[in-house]
Design a protein around this motif. Structure first.
Motif, PDB file in Angstrom:
ATOM      1  N   GLU A   1      11.020  13.946  36.450  1.00  0.00           N
ATOM      2  CA  GLU A   1      12.272  13.209  36.624  1.00  0.00           C
ATOM      3  C   GLU A   1      12.535  12.372  35.384  1.00  0.00           C
ATOM      4  OE1 GLU A   1      12.028  10.983  40.240  1.00  0.00           O
ATOM      5  OE2 GLU A   1      11.740  12.793  41.449  1.00  0.00           O
ATOM      6  N   SER A   2      13.781  12.014  35.198  1.00  0.00           N
ATOM      7  CA  SER A   2      14.153  11.174  34.052  1.00  0.00           C
ATOM      8  C   SER A   2      13.295   9.920  34.029  1.00  0.00           C
ATOM      9  CB  SER A   2      15.622  10.760  34.154  1.00  0.00           C
ATOM     10  OG  SER A   2      16.427  11.868  33.912  1.00  0.00           O
TER      11      SER A   2
ATOM     12  N   ILE B   1      15.101  20.781  30.929  1.00  0.00           N
ATOM     13  CA  ILE B   1      14.497  19.456  30.803  1.00  0.00           C
ATOM     14  C   ILE B   1      14.790  18.902  29.421  1.00  0.00           C
ATOM     15  CG2 ILE B   1      12.315  18.163  30.787  1.00  0.00           C
ATOM     16  CD1 ILE B   1      11.170  20.254  32.668  1.00  0.00           C
ATOM     17  N   GLY B   2      15.418  17.740  29.378  1.00  0.00           N
ATOM     18  CA  GLY B   2      15.663  17.067  28.104  1.00  0.00           C
ATOM     19  C   GLY B   2      14.601  16.006  27.907  1.00  0.00           C
TER      20      GLY B   2
ATOM     21  N   VAL C   1      17.140  16.049  33.637  1.00  0.00           N
ATOM     22  CA  VAL C   1      16.642  17.255  34.304  1.00  0.00           C
ATOM     23  C   VAL C   1      17.831  17.882  35.013  1.00  0.00           C
ATOM     24  CG1 VAL C   1      15.034  18.197  36.006  1.00  0.00           C
ATOM     25  CG2 VAL C   1      14.385  16.165  34.692  1.00  0.00           C
ATOM     26  N   GLU C   2      18.173  19.082  34.594  1.00  0.00           N
ATOM     27  CA  GLU C   2      19.377  19.723  35.140  1.00  0.00           C
ATOM     28  C   GLU C   2      18.999  21.064  35.761  1.00  0.00           C
ATOM     29  OE1 GLU C   2      23.588  21.470  33.385  1.00  0.00           O
ATOM     30  OE2 GLU C   2      22.295  20.323  32.059  1.00  0.00           O
TER      31      GLU C   2
ATOM     32  N   LEU D   1      14.067  25.110  28.587  1.00  0.00           N
ATOM     33  CA  LEU D   1      14.618  25.836  29.731  1.00  0.00           C
ATOM     34  C   LEU D   1      13.454  26.554  30.377  1.00  0.00           C
ATOM     35  CD1 LEU D   1      17.360  26.726  31.070  1.00  0.00           C
ATOM     36  CD2 LEU D   1      17.210  28.780  29.637  1.00  0.00           C
ATOM     37  N   LEU D   2      13.238  26.321  31.667  1.00  0.00           N
ATOM     38  CA  LEU D   2      12.101  27.015  32.274  1.00  0.00           C
ATOM     39  C   LEU D   2      12.416  27.476  33.686  1.00  0.00           C
ATOM     40  CD1 LEU D   2      10.418  24.887  34.358  1.00  0.00           C
ATOM     41  CD2 LEU D   2       9.964  23.839  32.148  1.00  0.00           C
TER      42      LEU D   2
END
Ligand SMILES: Cc1cc2nc3c(=O)[nH]c(=O)nc-3n(C[C@H](O)[C@H](O)[C@H](O)COP(=O)(O)OP(=O)(O)OC[C@H]3O[C@@H](n4cnc5c(N)ncnc54)[C@H](O)[C@@H]3O)c2cc1C
Ligand code: FES
Length: 272
Positions: free
Chosen positions: A98-99, A31-32, A22-23, A83-84
């Motif tokens: 969160e990851s 969010i990956g 999460v970047e 991407l949001l």
């Protein structure tokens, strides 16, 4: 250019992907998620219906029960990214992931970007969060596919760094790039080289300006549109939008449509 079939079929049920990253990117969150049970090849411009397993509705402050629609920004070997911008309860909850947590998803859904018209160069035009489905399109077309991006402010313009090459940036406040509308940049580009296919995503008024400009200059354009989507796979008819050939369900016949198919890219009462 590899774009051939713009629809990858979705597995028939909801599944869980594992959040891997999460970047924060200025106004946006990237969010990956590792989608081990989904198809590895969603087409650029397709979308997913996203939700979270916990705290997704049920209380006075937890309105979403329905998943929300998101284009994937990237898809690489089962690794999806979205991407949001947190604009309401669903996006705010997703931005809190969160990851290691689960991201519930259905997809890929809809029809993505088609190939550019023969003999034209692709030109990607994004407004705000509309940059998302253009990222994976550029990944597929290659870094030579130029991008023109419009943002409200420097905070939003941080998303431009995700693109390859040096995208041309316009901001409303002039804090990054030119103080202009992205459609001003588009007109300059099309005047210089009208042998172009435009791929655009952004807010409805921007898409309408792109549609009118491309119609005036006889430039082919594809528009990724938004409409309120309750199911995402054709069952609820909540996403219908008018085209020159009658109403269509944007979730199955879009979200990418040929600009020529539309009398307007602004749908009163639809979506937001
Ligand atoms: C095919 C498709 C692809 C999409 N891809 C993306 C994506 O990649 N990234 C992304 O962030 N969103 C994307 N969206 C938009 C996203 O689905 C909506 O913004 C979603 O409804 C937000 O849910 P929410 O619960 O947070 O807000 P909602 O409850 O739906 O809305 C709450 C409030 O926010 C306002 N609002 C909703 N959306 C916006 C907006 N975009 N800008 C400003 N105000 C808004 C509404 O008018 C309302 O007042 C996509 C939509 C579609 C149909
Ligand atoms: S979102 Fe339900 S039919 Fe399109």
């Amino acid at each position: 250019m590899k774009l051939t079939e713009p629809r990858t079929l979705a597995p028939p049920e909801r599944r869980s992907a594992r959040v891997t990253a999460v970047e924060r990117l200025g106004a946006y969150v990237l969010i990956g998620a590792h989608d081990s049970d989904g198809p590895p090849d969603p087409r650029p411009g397709q979308f997913y219906m996203l939700s979270t397993a916990g705290r997704w509705g049920g209380g006075a402050d937890e309105r979403p029960y329905l998943p929300r629609a998101f284009s994937h920004a990237r898809a690489r070997e089962g690794e999806l990214s979205f991407l949001l911008e947190a604009v309401g309860p669903g996006t705010t909850r997703l931005a809190e992931l969160e990851s290691g947590e689960a991201l519930e998803l259905v997809g890929p859904l809809g029809i993505g970007w088609r190939a550019a018209r023969d003999g034209t160069r692709p030109l990607l035009v994004g407004g705000g969060i509309g940059a998302a489905p253009l990222l994976c399109l550029q990944d597929e077309l290659g870094a030579d596919a130029e991008a023109l991006l419009g943002f409200r402010s420097a905070d939003h313009a941080q998303a431009a760094a995700l693109f390859a090459g040096i995208p041309a940036v316009a901001t409303d406040d002039g804090s990054v790039g030119r103080q202009a509308l992205v459609t001003d940049l588009l007109r300059e580009q099309l005047d210089a080289d009208p042998a172009t296919t435009v791929f655009a995503c952004g807010p409805p008024p921007m898409l309408e300006a792109v549609r009118l400009l491309c119609a005036e200059l006889a430039v082919p354009a594809q528009l990724a549109l938004e409409s309120g989507m309750a199911c995402g796979f054709g069952a609820c008819f909540g996403c219908v939008v008018p085209t020159r050939d009658g109403y269509i369900r944007l979730c199955v016949d879009g979200p990418v449509l040929e600009a020529d198919a539309l009398a307007s890219a602004v749908f009163p009462g639809a979506g937001h």
